[in-house]
Write a protein that holds these residues in place. Sequence first.
Motif, PDB file in Angstrom:
ATOM      1  N   ARG A  81       7.351   2.826 -12.633  1.00 44.39           N
ATOM      2  CA  ARG A  81       6.413   3.643 -11.793  1.00 44.39           C
ATOM      3  C   ARG A  81       5.225   2.902 -11.662  1.00 44.39           C
ATOM      4  NH1 ARG A  81       4.276   9.162 -14.019  1.00 44.39           N
ATOM      5  NH2 ARG A  81       3.625   7.969 -15.677  1.00 44.39           N
ATOM      6  N   GLY A  82       4.631   2.215 -12.608  1.00 42.04           N
ATOM      7  CA  GLY A  82       3.646   1.355 -12.181  1.00 42.04           C
ATOM      8  C   GLY A  82       3.546   0.267 -11.505  1.00 42.04           C
ATOM      9  N   LEU A  83       4.787  -0.510 -11.522  1.00 39.98           N
ATOM     10  CA  LEU A  83       5.063  -1.575 -10.776  1.00 39.98           C
ATOM     11  C   LEU A  83       5.376  -1.106  -9.169  1.00 39.98           C
ATOM     12  CD1 LEU A  83       5.985  -4.614 -10.254  1.00 39.98           C
ATOM     13  CD2 LEU A  83       8.324  -3.990 -10.891  1.00 39.98           C
ATOM     14  N   THR A  84       5.965  -0.032  -8.969  1.00 41.32           N
ATOM     15  CA  THR A  84       6.040   0.628  -7.829  1.00 41.32           C
ATOM     16  C   THR A  84       4.825   0.911  -7.079  1.00 41.32           C
ATOM     17  OG1 THR A  84       8.056   1.608  -8.450  1.00 41.32           O
ATOM     18  CG2 THR A  84       7.359   2.320  -6.329  1.00 41.32           C
ATOM     19  N   ARG A  85       3.956   1.709  -7.830  1.00 41.83           N
ATOM     20  CA  ARG A  85       2.516   1.783  -7.079  1.00 41.83           C
ATOM     21  C   ARG A  85       1.830   0.531  -7.033  1.00 41.83           C
ATOM     22  NH1 ARG A  85       0.440   6.417 -11.766  1.00 41.83           N
ATOM     23  NH2 ARG A  85       1.777   7.968 -11.332  1.00 41.83           N
ATOM     24  N   THR A  86       1.907  -0.411  -7.687  1.00 40.80           N
ATOM     25  CA  THR A  86       1.128  -1.631  -7.248  1.00 40.80           C
ATOM     26  C   THR A  86       1.845  -2.170  -5.875  1.00 40.80           C
ATOM     27  OG1 THR A  86       0.835  -2.231  -9.656  1.00 40.80           O
ATOM     28  CG2 THR A  86       0.672  -3.992  -8.272  1.00 40.80           C
ATOM     29  N   ILE A  87       3.174  -2.259  -6.082  1.00 40.93           N
ATOM     30  CA  ILE A  87       3.907  -2.837  -4.623  1.00 40.93           C
ATOM     31  C   ILE A  87       3.238  -2.198  -3.361  1.00 40.93           C
ATOM     32  CG2 ILE A  87       5.957  -3.150  -3.497  1.00 40.93           C
ATOM     33  CD1 ILE A  87       7.000  -3.965  -6.275  1.00 40.93           C
ATOM     34  N   VAL A  88       3.331  -0.791  -3.577  1.00 42.48           N
ATOM     35  CA  VAL A  88       2.924   0.018  -2.389  1.00 42.48           C
ATOM     36  C   VAL A  88       1.532  -0.099  -1.976  1.00 42.48           C
ATOM     37  CG1 VAL A  88       2.828   2.452  -1.563  1.00 42.48           C
ATOM     38  CG2 VAL A  88       4.726   1.760  -2.870  1.00 42.48           C
ATOM     39  N   TYR A  89       0.638  -0.380  -3.217  1.00 49.40           N
ATOM     40  CA  TYR A  89      -0.693  -0.465  -2.793  1.00 49.40           C
ATOM     41  C   TYR A  89      -1.017  -1.832  -2.141  1.00 49.40           C
ATOM     42  CZ  TYR A  89      -5.690  -0.059  -3.248  1.00 49.40           C
ATOM     43  OH  TYR A  89      -6.939   0.280  -3.027  1.00 49.40           O
ATOM     44  N   LEU A  90      -0.252  -2.809  -2.688  1.00 54.03           N
ATOM     45  CA  LEU A  90      -0.593  -4.498  -2.331  1.00 54.03           C
ATOM     46  C   LEU A  90      -1.041  -4.637  -1.177  1.00 54.03           C
ATOM     47  CD1 LEU A  90      -0.986  -6.856  -4.008  1.00 54.03           C
ATOM     48  CD2 LEU A  90       1.568  -7.429  -3.431  1.00 54.03           C
ATOM     49  N   PRO A  91      -0.405  -4.334  -0.117  1.00 55.12           N
ATOM     50  CA  PRO A  91      -0.756  -4.684   1.264  1.00 55.12           C
ATOM     51  C   PRO A  91      -2.294  -4.290   1.580  1.00 55.12           C
ATOM     52  CG  PRO A  91       1.487  -3.549   1.379  1.00 55.12           C
ATOM     53  CD  PRO A  91       0.851  -3.243   0.009  1.00 55.12           C
ATOM     54  N   VAL A  92      -2.608  -2.980   0.965  1.00 50.92           N
ATOM     55  CA  VAL A  92      -4.148  -2.717   1.129  1.00 50.92           C
ATOM     56  C   VAL A  92      -5.188  -3.936   1.072  1.00 50.92           C
ATOM     57  CG1 VAL A  92      -6.102  -1.121   0.576  1.00 50.92           C
ATOM     58  CG2 VAL A  92      -3.428  -0.413   0.765  1.00 50.92           C
ATOM     59  N   VAL A  93      -4.831  -4.743   0.097  1.00 47.56           N
ATOM     60  CA  VAL A  93      -5.954  -5.848  -0.401  1.00 47.56           C
ATOM     61  C   VAL A  93      -5.677  -6.876   0.556  1.00 47.56           C
ATOM     62  CG1 VAL A  93      -5.827  -4.954  -2.756  1.00 47.56           C
ATOM     63  CG2 VAL A  93      -4.302  -6.900  -1.978  1.00 47.56           C
ATOM     64  N   ILE A  94      -4.806  -6.967   1.822  1.00 47.45           N
ATOM     65  CA  ILE A  94      -4.444  -8.228   2.391  1.00 47.45           C
ATOM     66  C   ILE A  94      -5.445  -8.015   3.647  1.00 47.45           C
ATOM     67  CG2 ILE A  94      -2.925  -9.356   3.640  1.00 47.45           C
ATOM     68  CD1 ILE A  94      -0.775  -8.378   2.053  1.00 47.45           C
ATOM     69  N   SER A  95      -6.123  -8.952   4.029  1.00 47.21           N
ATOM     70  CA  SER A  95      -6.826  -8.988   5.397  1.00 47.21           C
ATOM     71  C   SER A  95      -5.950  -8.299   6.391  1.00 47.21           C
ATOM     72  CB  SER A  95      -7.532 -10.207   5.769  1.00 47.21           C
ATOM     73  OG  SER A  95      -7.848 -10.409   7.010  1.00 47.21           O
ATOM     74  N   PRO A  96      -6.678  -7.374   7.221  1.00 44.31           N
ATOM     75  CA  PRO A  96      -5.579  -6.591   8.375  1.00 44.31           C
ATOM     76  C   PRO A  96      -5.202  -7.913   9.486  1.00 44.31           C
ATOM     77  CG  PRO A  96      -7.587  -5.533   7.982  1.00 44.31           C
ATOM     78  CD  PRO A  96      -7.825  -6.628   7.196  1.00 44.31           C
ATOM     79  N   LEU A  97      -6.254  -8.878   9.508  1.00 42.57           N
ATOM     80  CA  LEU A  97      -5.917 -10.030  10.666  1.00 42.57           C
ATOM     81  C   LEU A  97      -4.806 -10.635  10.139  1.00 42.57           C
ATOM     82  CD1 LEU A  97      -6.919 -11.227  13.192  1.00 42.57           C
ATOM     83  CD2 LEU A  97      -8.313 -12.947  11.741  1.00 42.57           C
ATOM     84  N   ILE A  98      -4.924 -11.149   8.700  1.00 41.49           N
ATOM     85  CA  ILE A  98      -3.479 -11.839   8.076  1.00 41.49           C
ATOM     86  C   ILE A  98      -2.118 -10.844   8.036  1.00 41.49           C
ATOM     87  CG2 ILE A  98      -2.855 -12.763   5.855  1.00 41.49           C
ATOM     88  CD1 ILE A  98      -4.969 -14.125   7.241  1.00 41.49           C
ATOM     89  N   MET A  99      -2.475  -9.580   7.691  1.00 37.35           N
ATOM     90  CA  MET A  99      -1.196  -8.848   7.782  1.00 37.35           C
ATOM     91  C   MET A  99      -0.734  -8.746   9.352  1.00 37.35           C
ATOM     92  SD  MET A  99       0.724  -6.595   6.360  1.00 37.35           S
ATOM     93  CE  MET A  99       0.020  -6.287   4.941  1.00 37.35           C
TER      94      MET A  99
END
Length: 273
Positions: A82-100
């Motif tokens: 559960r903790g790993l899945t939460r991290t994976i789902v949240y991970l894109p948030v910390v990436i710059s929108p331009l890089i995304m």
Amino acid sequence: MLFCVFIFYPFLKGIMISFTNWDGYSQASIWVGLDNYKRMFDDPNIGTVVKNTFIYGLGSTFFQNLIGLLYALLLNRSIKIRGLTRTIVYLPVVISPLIMGYIWYFIFQLHGGALNDIILPFRDEPINLLADPEKNVWIITFVNTYQYLGIAMFIYLAGLQSIPKDYYEAADLDGASQWGRFWHITLPMLAPSITINIVLNVIGGMKLFDVIVAMTNGGPGYASQSLSTMMYQMYFARQDAGYAASLGNLMFVLISVISLVSLLYLRRKEIVR
């Protein structure tokens, strides 16, 4: 004091600039009154740009809340990783929108894109989805949804974990079904979380900029432009700061009205515990 310096003064300055023909660089400017606003409403492209702005805002809001709530309901259970899945789902948030945006551009691009590399063995020619006016707006909306649904998920998780267990125990004694528990307990008690998510998503989606620039730069033509990207191009590419300011004021009014109406309506639906 800081509010006045960094928020209130630039806001008033933007309104003043919208009544001039300032180019954004020179010291001189001429007062033109409402000419920039008349030009804006006569602009044949403004309808497409405003429509795209609403799609980015309301489309992202719908999908982020729907998928974020589903993830929250799933990850609120006692399941493995559960903790790993939460991290994976949240991970894109910390990436710059331009890089995304560039990451997904390299997936969808015409030549050498990952998607075309996968499908080319099954068709004669590559597909150029980012140049399709009927699809590129929704692709950008998808990318924005993918990046920020983690925030919606965590807000819903916080709301779920704050619901007293007594309500569910009473519902079980009454023989309520899973759907009944969700519809009559979970969803009403999540109303504050829904309010927060919808207002934040509307504001974030309607001012979307970085992902659009990275993936299509607003093209082809004005097909995927939003008010923020059009304002940027008018100011920096065409040195038309007065018109850009009028577009910025229109965006401010639209976001303010929609977010305020949403906030007032949803607050009335919230349950006082």
